[in-house]
Motif scaffolding. Structure first.
Motif, short mmCIF file in Angstrom:
data_model
loop_
_atom_site.label_atom_id
_atom_site.label_comp_id
_atom_site.label_asym_id
_atom_site.label_seq_id
_atom_site.Cartn_x
_atom_site.Cartn_y
_atom_site.Cartn_z
N CYS A 1 -11.52 6.88 -1.68
CA CYS A 1 -10.25 6.54 -1.04
C CYS A 1 -10.13 5.02 -0.93
CB CYS A 1 -10.17 7.17 0.34
SG CYS A 1 -10.15 8.97 0.31
N THR A 2 -9.08 4.47 -1.55
CA THR A 2 -8.86 3.04 -1.50
C THR A 2 -7.63 2.72 -0.66
OG1 THR A 2 -7.46 3.01 -3.46
CG2 THR A 2 -9.82 2.77 -3.82
N ALA A 3 -7.67 1.57 0.00
CA ALA A 3 -6.52 1.11 0.78
C ALA A 3 -6.68 -0.39 1.04
CB ALA A 3 -6.43 1.85 2.11
N THR A 4 -5.58 -1.10 0.97
CA THR A 4 -5.64 -2.55 1.17
C THR A 4 -6.05 -2.90 2.59
OG1 THR A 4 -3.27 -2.58 1.65
CG2 THR A 4 -3.94 -3.07 -0.61
N TRP A 5 -5.77 -2.02 3.55
CA TRP A 5 -6.05 -2.29 4.96
C TRP A 5 -7.47 -1.90 5.37
CZ3 TRP A 5 -7.25 2.51 6.49
CH2 TRP A 5 -6.60 3.59 5.88
N CYS A 6 -8.25 -1.35 4.46
CA CYS A 6 -9.58 -0.84 4.80
C CYS A 6 -10.67 -1.84 4.43
CB CYS A 6 -9.82 0.49 4.09
SG CYS A 6 -11.40 1.24 4.52
N GLY A 7 -11.16 -2.57 5.41
CA GLY A 7 -12.22 -3.55 5.19
C GLY A 7 -13.52 -2.95 4.69
N PRO A 8 -14.02 -1.86 5.29
CA PRO A 8 -15.28 -1.27 4.82
C PRO A 8 -15.23 -0.84 3.36
CG PRO A 8 -14.79 -0.44 7.00
CD PRO A 8 -13.58 -1.23 6.54
N TYR A 9 -14.08 -0.38 2.90
CA TYR A 9 -13.97 0.03 1.50
C TYR A 9 -14.28 -1.14 0.57
CZ TYR A 9 -12.19 0.80 -3.09
OH TYR A 9 -12.11 0.84 -4.45
N LYS A 10 -13.77 -2.30 0.92
CA LYS A 10 -13.97 -3.47 0.07
C LYS A 10 -15.45 -3.81 -0.08
CE LYS A 10 -9.47 -5.21 1.28
NZ LYS A 10 -8.69 -6.13 2.09
N LEU A 11 -16.25 -3.43 0.91
CA LEU A 11 -17.69 -3.70 0.86
C LEU A 11 -18.43 -2.75 -0.10
CD1 LEU A 11 -18.36 -4.25 4.66
CD2 LEU A 11 -18.15 -6.00 2.89
N ILE A 12 -17.92 -1.56 -0.26
CA ILE A 12 -18.63 -0.58 -1.09
C ILE A 12 -17.96 -0.28 -2.42
CG2 ILE A 12 -19.73 0.51 0.90
CD1 ILE A 12 -17.70 2.84 0.46
N ALA A 13 -16.78 -0.83 -2.66
CA ALA A 13 -16.05 -0.53 -3.90
C ALA A 13 -16.88 -0.83 -5.15
CB ALA A 13 -14.74 -1.31 -3.93
N LEU A 14 -17.55 -1.94 -5.17
CA LEU A 14 -18.36 -2.30 -6.33
C LEU A 14 -19.51 -1.32 -6.52
CD1 LEU A 14 -18.99 -4.25 -8.62
CD2 LEU A 14 -20.29 -5.63 -7.01
N LEU A 15 -20.12 -0.88 -5.42
CA LEU A 15 -21.21 0.09 -5.51
C LEU A 15 -20.73 1.43 -6.06
CD1 LEU A 15 -23.04 -0.65 -2.14
CD2 LEU A 15 -23.70 -1.38 -4.44
N ILE A 16 -19.55 1.85 -5.68
CA ILE A 16 -19.01 3.10 -6.20
C ILE A 16 -18.76 2.99 -7.70
CG2 ILE A 16 -17.01 4.64 -6.15
CD1 ILE A 16 -16.91 4.13 -3.10
N GLN B 1 -20.35 1.02 -9.74
CA GLN B 1 -21.67 0.99 -10.38
C GLN B 1 -22.25 2.40 -10.48
OE1 GLN B 1 -23.82 -1.77 -7.93
NE2 GLN B 1 -23.14 -3.55 -9.10
N LEU B 2 -22.09 3.18 -9.45
CA LEU B 2 -22.55 4.57 -9.45
C LEU B 2 -21.86 5.35 -10.56
CD1 LEU B 2 -24.08 6.93 -7.94
CD2 LEU B 2 -21.93 7.28 -6.73
N ALA B 3 -20.56 5.16 -10.69
CA ALA B 3 -19.80 5.85 -11.73
C ALA B 3 -20.30 5.48 -13.12
CB ALA B 3 -18.32 5.51 -11.59
N ALA B 4 -20.59 4.21 -13.32
CA ALA B 4 -21.07 3.76 -14.64
C ALA B 4 -22.48 4.26 -14.93
CB ALA B 4 -21.02 2.24 -14.71
#
Length: 57
Positions: free
Chosen positions: A12-27, A29-32
């Protein structure tokens, strides 16, 4: 679990979600890294306000 079971992850992505921005890259990487066993669906909550209003905030 990653070694034995296929996984489906809803990202789940959202511009207002600070914690998401911290883990987006990890997700991403996991997908790749586990593309043969992991399916990732990205859900943009900014574009899907009905879903966000049901408790994802």
């Amino acid at each position: 679990m990653l070694k034995t079971e296929p996984l489906f992850i809803v990202d789940c992505t959202a511009t207002w979600c600070g914690p998401y921005k911290l883990i987006a890259l990890l997700i991403d990487q996991l997908a790749a890294e586990y593309s043969d066993r992991v399916k990732i669906f990205k859900l943009d909550l900014d574009a899907n306000q009905p879903v966000a209003s049901r408790g994802c905030q």
